[in-house]
Design a protein around this motif. Sequence first.
Motif, PDB file in Angstrom:
ATOM      1  N   ASN A   7      77.921   8.811  -3.128  1.00 20.09           N
ATOM      2  CA  ASN A   7      79.170   8.054  -3.127  1.00 20.09           C
ATOM      3  C   ASN A   7      78.812   6.610  -2.792  1.00 20.09           C
ATOM      4  N   PHE A   8      79.066   5.716  -3.743  1.00 16.76           N
ATOM      5  CA  PHE A   8      78.717   4.312  -3.566  1.00 16.76           C
ATOM      6  C   PHE A   8      79.820   3.519  -2.875  1.00 16.76           C
ATOM      7  N   GLY A   9      80.973   4.157  -2.623  1.00 18.04           N
ATOM      8  CA  GLY A   9      82.074   3.462  -1.970  1.00 18.04           C
ATOM      9  C   GLY A   9      82.680   2.417  -2.890  1.00 18.04           C
ATOM     10  N   THR A  10      83.259   1.372  -2.297  1.00 16.43           N
ATOM     11  CA  THR A  10      83.909   0.313  -3.072  1.00 16.43           C
ATOM     12  C   THR A  10      82.964  -0.872  -3.225  1.00 16.43           C
ATOM     13  N   VAL A  11      82.802  -1.308  -4.467  1.00 18.27           N
ATOM     14  CA  VAL A  11      81.893  -2.404  -4.787  1.00 18.27           C
ATOM     15  C   VAL A  11      82.639  -3.415  -5.651  1.00 18.27           C
ATOM     16  N   LYS A  12      82.462  -4.690  -5.356  1.00 14.43           N
ATOM     17  CA  LYS A  12      83.118  -5.752  -6.128  1.00 14.43           C
ATOM     18  C   LYS A  12      82.633  -5.715  -7.578  1.00 14.43           C
ATOM     19  N   ALA A  13      83.569  -5.809  -8.522  1.00 11.59           N
ATOM     20  CA  ALA A  13      83.231  -5.806  -9.951  1.00 11.59           C
ATOM     21  C   ALA A  13      82.222  -6.922 -10.225  1.00 11.59           C
ATOM     22  N   GLY A  14      81.176  -6.590 -10.953  1.00 11.28           N
ATOM     23  CA  GLY A  14      80.133  -7.548 -11.268  1.00 11.28           C
ATOM     24  C   GLY A  14      78.991  -7.529 -10.262  1.00 11.28           C
ATOM     25  N   SER A  15      79.188  -6.879  -9.117  1.00  7.66           N
ATOM     26  CA  SER A  15      78.122  -6.733  -8.122  1.00  7.66           C
ATOM     27  C   SER A  15      77.499  -5.353  -8.267  1.00  7.66           C
ATOM     28  N   SER A  16      76.381  -5.153  -7.590  1.00  5.88           N
ATOM     29  CA  SER A  16      75.758  -3.837  -7.658  1.00  5.88           C
ATOM     30  C   SER A  16      75.431  -3.333  -6.268  1.00  5.88           C
ATOM     31  N   LYS A  17      75.307  -2.016  -6.169  1.00 12.22           N
ATOM     32  CA  LYS A  17      74.922  -1.365  -4.929  1.00 12.22           C
ATOM     33  C   LYS A  17      73.871  -0.322  -5.272  1.00 12.22           C
ATOM     34  N   GLY A  18      72.810  -0.304  -4.508  1.00 11.23           N
ATOM     35  CA  GLY A  18      71.757   0.668  -4.756  1.00 11.23           C
ATOM     36  C   GLY A  18      70.434  -0.029  -4.987  1.00 11.23           C
ATOM     37  N   PRO A  19      69.417   0.702  -5.360  1.00 11.61           N
ATOM     38  CA  PRO A  19      69.530   2.108  -5.719  1.00 11.61           C
ATOM     39  C   PRO A  19      69.614   3.034  -4.508  1.00 11.61           C
ATOM     40  N   LYS A  20      70.343   4.132  -4.715  1.00 14.54           N
ATOM     41  CA  LYS A  20      70.340   5.250  -3.776  1.00 14.54           C
ATOM     42  C   LYS A  20      69.444   6.302  -4.414  1.00 14.54           C
ATOM     43  N   ASN A  21      68.644   6.957  -3.584  1.00 10.91           N
ATOM     44  CA  ASN A  21      67.638   7.869  -4.119  1.00 10.91           C
ATOM     45  C   ASN A  21      68.027   9.337  -4.043  1.00 10.91           C
ATOM     46  N   ILE A  22      67.618  10.059  -5.070  1.00 10.78           N
ATOM     47  CA  ILE A  22      67.729  11.509  -5.135  1.00 10.78           C
ATOM     48  C   ILE A  22      66.293  12.023  -5.149  1.00 10.78           C
ATOM     49  N   THR A  23      66.005  12.974  -4.295  1.00 10.15           N
ATOM     50  CA  THR A  23      64.664  13.556  -4.255  1.00 10.15           C
ATOM     51  C   THR A  23      64.670  14.887  -4.990  1.00 10.15           C
ATOM     52  N   VAL A  24      63.763  15.010  -5.943  1.00 10.03           N
ATOM     53  CA  VAL A  24      63.595  16.247  -6.697  1.00 10.03           C
ATOM     54  C   VAL A  24      62.309  16.889  -6.200  1.00 10.03           C
ATOM     55  N   SER A  25      62.368  18.149  -5.774  1.00  5.69           N
ATOM     56  CA  SER A  25      61.169  18.833  -5.277  1.00  5.69           C
ATOM     57  C   SER A  25      60.893  20.086  -6.076  1.00  5.69           C
ATOM     58  N   THR A  71      71.763   3.232  -9.377  1.00  2.02           N
ATOM     59  CA  THR A  71      72.434   1.991  -8.996  1.00  2.02           C
ATOM     60  C   THR A  71      73.826   1.986  -9.601  1.00  2.02           C
ATOM     61  N   PHE A  72      74.798   1.483  -8.839  1.00  2.00           N
ATOM     62  CA  PHE A  72      76.193   1.422  -9.277  1.00  2.00           C
ATOM     63  C   PHE A  72      76.580  -0.049  -9.439  1.00  2.00           C
ATOM     64  N   MET A  73      77.075  -0.409 -10.641  1.00  2.00           N
ATOM     65  CA  MET A  73      77.528  -1.771 -10.912  1.00  2.00           C
ATOM     66  C   MET A  73      78.812  -1.710 -11.732  1.00  2.00           C
ATOM     67  N   PRO A  74      79.968  -1.690 -11.040  1.00  2.00           N
ATOM     68  CA  PRO A  74      81.239  -1.604 -11.770  1.00  2.00           C
ATOM     69  C   PRO A  74      81.544  -2.905 -12.510  1.00  2.00           C
ATOM     70  N   THR A  75      82.224  -2.772 -13.645  1.00  2.33           N
ATOM     71  CA  THR A  75      82.594  -3.957 -14.421  1.00  2.33           C
ATOM     72  C   THR A  75      84.062  -4.324 -14.229  1.00  2.33           C
ATOM     73  N   VAL A  76      84.885  -3.358 -13.832  1.00  2.00           N
ATOM     74  CA  VAL A  76      86.309  -3.606 -13.592  1.00  2.00           C
ATOM     75  C   VAL A  76      86.750  -2.859 -12.341  1.00  2.00           C
ATOM     76  N   ALA A  77      87.925  -3.218 -11.844  1.00  2.32           N
ATOM     77  CA  ALA A  77      88.471  -2.575 -10.642  1.00  2.32           C
ATOM     78  C   ALA A  77      89.110  -1.246 -11.018  1.00  2.32           C
ATOM     79  N   GLN A  78      88.371  -0.172 -10.838  1.00  2.00           N
ATOM     80  CA  GLN A  78      88.860   1.181 -11.096  1.00  2.00           C
ATOM     81  C   GLN A  78      87.868   2.173 -10.511  1.00  2.00           C
ATOM     82  N   PRO A  79      88.297   3.430 -10.306  1.00  6.25           N
ATOM     83  CA  PRO A  79      87.352   4.450  -9.840  1.00  6.25           C
ATOM     84  C   PRO A  79      86.460   4.931 -10.987  1.00  6.25           C
ATOM     85  N   TYR A  80      85.244   5.254 -10.671  1.00  4.48           N
ATOM     86  CA  TYR A  80      84.285   5.763 -11.648  1.00  4.48           C
ATOM     87  C   TYR A  80      83.681   7.055 -11.111  1.00  4.48           C
ATOM     88  N   SER A  81      83.351   7.959 -12.022  1.00  2.12           N
ATOM     89  CA  SER A  81      82.613   9.156 -11.631  1.00  2.12           C
ATOM     90  C   SER A  81      81.745   9.594 -12.795  1.00  2.12           C
TER      91      SER A  81
END
Length: 106
Positions: A7-25, A71-81
């Motif tokens: 869950n990347f939470g709320t991020v300003k459109a045009g900004s990015s958050k991450g990367p958040k890592n997933i570990t595969v074993s 990495t999460f980089m929204p382009t507009v103000a809306q929820p994404y999944s």
Amino acid sequence: MSPASLNFGTVKAGSSKGPKNITVSNPKGSKKKPGLTVVMEGLSGAVSPFSVTNDCDAPLPAGEKCTIGVTFMPTVAQPYSAILTINDNAEHEPQSVKLKGKGKSE
């Protein structure tokens, strides 16, 4: 895989958050065979705000781990999944990680 969701939470459109890592074993003694690939499914919109950096080269030897960065980089103000699907030849495949985040206005 760990974690099962990001869950990347709320991020300003045009900004990015991450990367958040997933570990595969691949646990020792598993009967996995070669063939680890990453596919994005369930993306919202024509262009996904989620980007993936895959450090998992197939085959993943027994006892080894690798990392997938998202990495999460929204382009507009809306929820994404989305769902990040990892196709492999383990039991209960494919493996999936739920992705979500929300874009906000500048």
